[in-house]
Design a protein around this motif. Structure first.
Motif, mmCIF file in Angstrom:
data_model
loop_
_atom_site.group_PDB
_atom_site.id
_atom_site.type_symbol
_atom_site.label_atom_id
_atom_site.label_comp_id
_atom_site.label_asym_id
_atom_site.label_seq_id
_atom_site.Cartn_x
_atom_site.Cartn_y
_atom_site.Cartn_z
ATOM 1 N N LEU A 16 8.974 1.834 7.989
ATOM 2 C CA LEU A 16 8.466 1.237 6.750
ATOM 3 C C LEU A 16 9.548 1.148 5.674
ATOM 4 O O LEU A 16 9.355 0.495 4.655
ATOM 5 N N ILE A 17 10.675 1.850 5.890
ATOM 6 C CA ILE A 17 11.717 1.784 4.860
ATOM 7 C C ILE A 17 12.727 0.728 5.275
ATOM 8 O O ILE A 17 13.203 0.718 6.391
ATOM 9 N N PHE A 18 12.996 -0.194 4.380
ATOM 10 C CA PHE A 18 13.904 -1.286 4.727
ATOM 11 C C PHE A 18 15.153 -1.347 3.865
ATOM 12 O O PHE A 18 16.229 -1.543 4.338
ATOM 13 N N HIS A 19 14.983 -1.251 2.600
ATOM 14 C CA HIS A 19 16.180 -1.296 1.767
ATOM 15 C C HIS A 19 16.107 -0.178 0.744
ATOM 16 O O HIS A 19 15.043 0.323 0.423
ATOM 17 N N THR A 20 17.288 0.197 0.266
ATOM 18 C CA THR A 20 17.351 1.336 -0.640
ATOM 19 C C THR A 20 16.470 1.119 -1.863
ATOM 20 O O THR A 20 16.633 0.161 -2.587
ATOM 21 N N SER A 21 15.518 1.992 -2.012
ATOM 22 C CA SER A 21 14.765 1.983 -3.261
ATOM 23 C C SER A 21 14.435 3.431 -3.556
ATOM 24 O O SER A 21 14.087 4.177 -2.653
ATOM 25 N N ALA A 22 14.620 3.790 -4.805
ATOM 26 C CA ALA A 22 14.464 5.192 -5.177
ATOM 27 C C ALA A 22 13.018 5.624 -4.986
ATOM 28 O O ALA A 22 12.094 4.811 -5.107
ATOM 29 N N GLU A 23 12.835 6.886 -4.679
ATOM 30 C CA GLU A 23 11.473 7.415 -4.588
ATOM 31 C C GLU A 23 10.839 7.342 -5.972
ATOM 32 O O GLU A 23 11.537 7.404 -6.983
ATOM 33 N N PRO A 24 9.514 7.219 -6.031
ATOM 34 C CA PRO A 24 8.890 7.107 -7.346
ATOM 35 C C PRO A 24 9.107 8.367 -8.190
ATOM 36 O O PRO A 24 9.160 9.464 -7.648
ATOM 37 N N LEU A 74 9.049 5.742 9.629
ATOM 38 C CA LEU A 74 10.391 5.434 9.119
ATOM 39 C C LEU A 74 10.690 3.937 9.190
ATOM 40 O O LEU A 74 11.567 3.448 8.493
ATOM 41 N N TYR A 127 13.224 17.768 -8.232
ATOM 42 C CA TYR A 127 14.067 18.700 -9.001
ATOM 43 C C TYR A 127 15.431 18.896 -8.398
ATOM 44 O O TYR A 127 15.581 18.780 -7.229
ATOM 45 N N SER A 150 9.165 18.851 -4.150
ATOM 46 C CA SER A 150 10.495 19.393 -3.866
ATOM 47 C C SER A 150 11.592 18.417 -4.266
ATOM 48 O O SER A 150 12.653 18.829 -4.704
ATOM 49 N N SER A 151 11.337 17.124 -4.138
ATOM 50 C CA SER A 151 12.423 16.180 -4.373
ATOM 51 C C SER A 151 12.601 15.797 -5.837
ATOM 52 O O SER A 151 13.562 15.148 -6.193
ATOM 53 N N LEU A 192 3.229 15.562 -3.505
ATOM 54 C CA LEU A 192 4.062 15.087 -2.388
ATOM 55 C C LEU A 192 5.543 15.178 -2.712
ATOM 56 O O LEU A 192 6.370 15.392 -1.847
ATOM 57 N N TYR A 193 5.855 14.939 -3.978
ATOM 58 C CA TYR A 193 7.266 14.826 -4.381
ATOM 59 C C TYR A 193 7.772 16.104 -5.053
ATOM 60 O O TYR A 193 8.827 16.086 -5.654
#
Lengths: 282, 266
Positions: free
Chosen positions: B80-88, B78, B266, B263-264, B260-261
């Protein structure tokens, strides 16, 4: 391999992660010389670290090709970690419906130590919506979703939380915010389903619902957030029966999932979880 | 001179070792699995000592946690996340794999998604040469026409396919090879399901051949497809067959990341 080369590999792995941690928060692409200056490392070491990071897609070249930005692997690793939370997958089944019915960004948060962790989020379909990212972490008292969870903890646990923040990040809980937090926790304990915090200066309205098991214990929380209406006609979003019904279904589904699969890291001592980069954004 | 060469060699060794550490972290992400030292060393063809050292580095960094003899992704990720960026999204996940297919073949590569009864092109790269299949982003075709469409259609539930045929009969014909009867379409669907990919030989426009692979989404429904297509003189059935293992490897990697994505998305 001898211990000398072991040591040099450890140093070079550390350099790689130091370089990565410098690139990630940077809002602009960052180049070799700048990294070298900031980390006091020779440009050749920085270059070597960047080659490894680019090859494994943890960083990528920016538009001008000479500077670096976060690469796609960062998202992949983060998403894979979040997928360890099966409640994340379960939540998505209902979040779309809740976001559609409210028009606002809808997110599920779980407790990770003394933090909330956003494990699932669906942006609201309205033109202006609150952009959130799965993986966001915040101290419990900093968001309505966290307050919803704090409200479910015992007084001893709340004291332990205050002690933790006081020791590790005192700047996050000064006297004024401590008093405000006490009031919000009291409100959360007396309220059946909702906590509201209005951040007028950010023109954002956030609501949180504790998501409970049938025995009343809190599993996680649901946050619904969006802009405050410009016309000022409504500063409160009143949960209607349709929304409460959807939340009830979400609670049932999460409880069943939790009974079967449990929650990652739930047995870790919360004081041992210190996140370097938690963000206080609501 | 000798010292410089030694230094260069040691630098290369360090790079190899750090790349290995990063690749192991990627493996935990792509496989979404738990690994022990032995399993990991066998999987990557490295010594147990190398695997152990890499795992220890990742535990020290907080990216992995150790539970007995097994390792898995830890909450340190966690950081590794710094600023809001949408998931690919689907397009950005598929993009490097489209690039790889394009570099491999020099042919036109297309990314499509389903939109009701059509397949719509949302991204791609145009082939190299005088004769290429034109890439037209935004173009849509019925789900029974082209490999890109049928790679999606074949993985819909049978009832959905029947409903599609019912809604769109008589099925529009573009060339003499267009599959326009229910029987022809079902035969192709069965073959596609068996092979794991769809092919099209001049079924939309004369002179072009293509192969398309479905990319699955939540509940095993197809989210879209990736197609490689070219002029039949260059991209013949024989060439497609020869290239198939390389295509499958690239598509396999894309499917892993897309999963990986699931579930997210939809």
């Amino acid at each position: 391999m001898n211990s000398k080369s072991d040591r040099s590999i450890n140093v070079s792995a550390k350099n790689v992660f130091d370089v990565l941690h410098l690139i990630l928060p940077s809002e602009k692409p960052i180049g070799v010389l700048e990294i070298s200056r900031k980390l006091s490392l020779p440009p050749s070491s920085v270059h070597r670290a960047l080659v490894s990071l680019e090859e494994s897609r943890f960083v990528a070249r920016g538009l001008d090709m000479s500077k670096y930005v976060a690469g796609p692997m960062i998202h992949h690793v983060l998403r894979a970690m979040l997928n360890r939370y099966s409640v994340s997958r379960e939540s998505y089944r209902y979040l779309n419906d809740i976001a559609s019915s409210t028009g606002q960004t809808t997110s599920v948060f779980v407790r990770l130590g003394w933090y909330t962790l956003l494990v699932a989020t669906v942006e609201g379909p309205d033109e202006v919506c609150h952009a959130r990212s799965a993986g966001e972490t915040m101290l419990l008292h900093e968001t309505p979703a966290g307050i919803a969870i704090l409200g479910s903890l015992t007084r001893d646990e709340v004291s332990a939380y205050r002690k933790f923040v006081g020791a590790k990040m005192p700047e996050h809980l000064d006297e004024a915010s401590s008093r405000k937090t006490s009031n919000l926790i009291a409100e959360a304990r007396s309220s059946d389903f909702v906590i509201k915090i209005l951040r007028e200066e950010q023109k954002r309205r956030v609501m949180a619902f504790p998501l409970k098991k049938s025995n009343g214990s809190v599993i996680s929380s649901l946050g619904i957030s969006g802009p405050v209406p410009e016309d000022g006609t409504s500063t409160e979003l009143k949960p209607d029966s349709g929304l409460l019904q959807l939340i009830g279904k979400l609670e049932q589904s999460l409880e069943q999932d939790l009974n079967e699969k449990g929650m990652p890291f739930e047995h870790v001592n919360p004081d041992a979880i210190v996140l370097k980069t938690h963000q206080s954004r609501i | 001179m000798e010292a410089a060469s030694e230094e260069k060699k040691s630098g290369r060794q360090q790079n190899k070792a750090t790349t290995r550490v990063l690749n192991i972290l990627s493996l935990f992400a792509s496989e979404q699995a738990v690994f022990g030292v032995t399993e990991l060393s066998q999987r990557l063809g490295i010594t147990k000592n190398m695997a152990y050292r890499a795992l220890t580095t990742l535990v020290d960094q907080g990216f992995l946690v150790r539970d007995g003899t097994k390792y898995e992704l830890g909450y340190g990720v966690l950081d590794l996340i710094f600023h809001t960026s949408a998931e690919p999204d689907f397009k950005s996940i598929a993009s490097p794999h489209l690039q790889e297919l394009h570099e491999l073949t020099g042919e036109t590569v297309i990314l499509s998604v389903r939109m009701k009864d059509s397949q719509v092109i949302i991204d791609g790269l145009e082939g190299v040469g005088k004769l290429v299949i034109r890439l037209k982003i935004g173009t849509s075709l019925p789900l029974h026409v082209s490999a890109a469409s049928r790679a999606i259609l074949a993985y819909l539930p049978d009832e959905e396919i029947e409903n599609y045929i019912g809604r769109n009969s008589p099925l529009q014909k573009f060339t003499k090879n267009t599959l326009s009867s229910r029987k022809q379409l079902w035969n192709d669907i069965e073959q596609t399901r068996e092979q794991g990919f769809a092919t099209a030989i001049e079924d939309y426009k004369s002179g072009s051949n293509s192969i398309a692979f479905p990319i699955m989404a939540e509940n095993d429904w197809p989210h879209g497809s990736i197609t490689v297509g070219g002029p039949k003189a260059r991209f013949s059935e024989k060439v497609i067959k020869q290239r198939l293992p390389e295509f499958q490897e690239i598509i396999g990697a894309c499917r892993k990341w897309a999963a990986l994505y699931q579930s997210s998305m939809y």
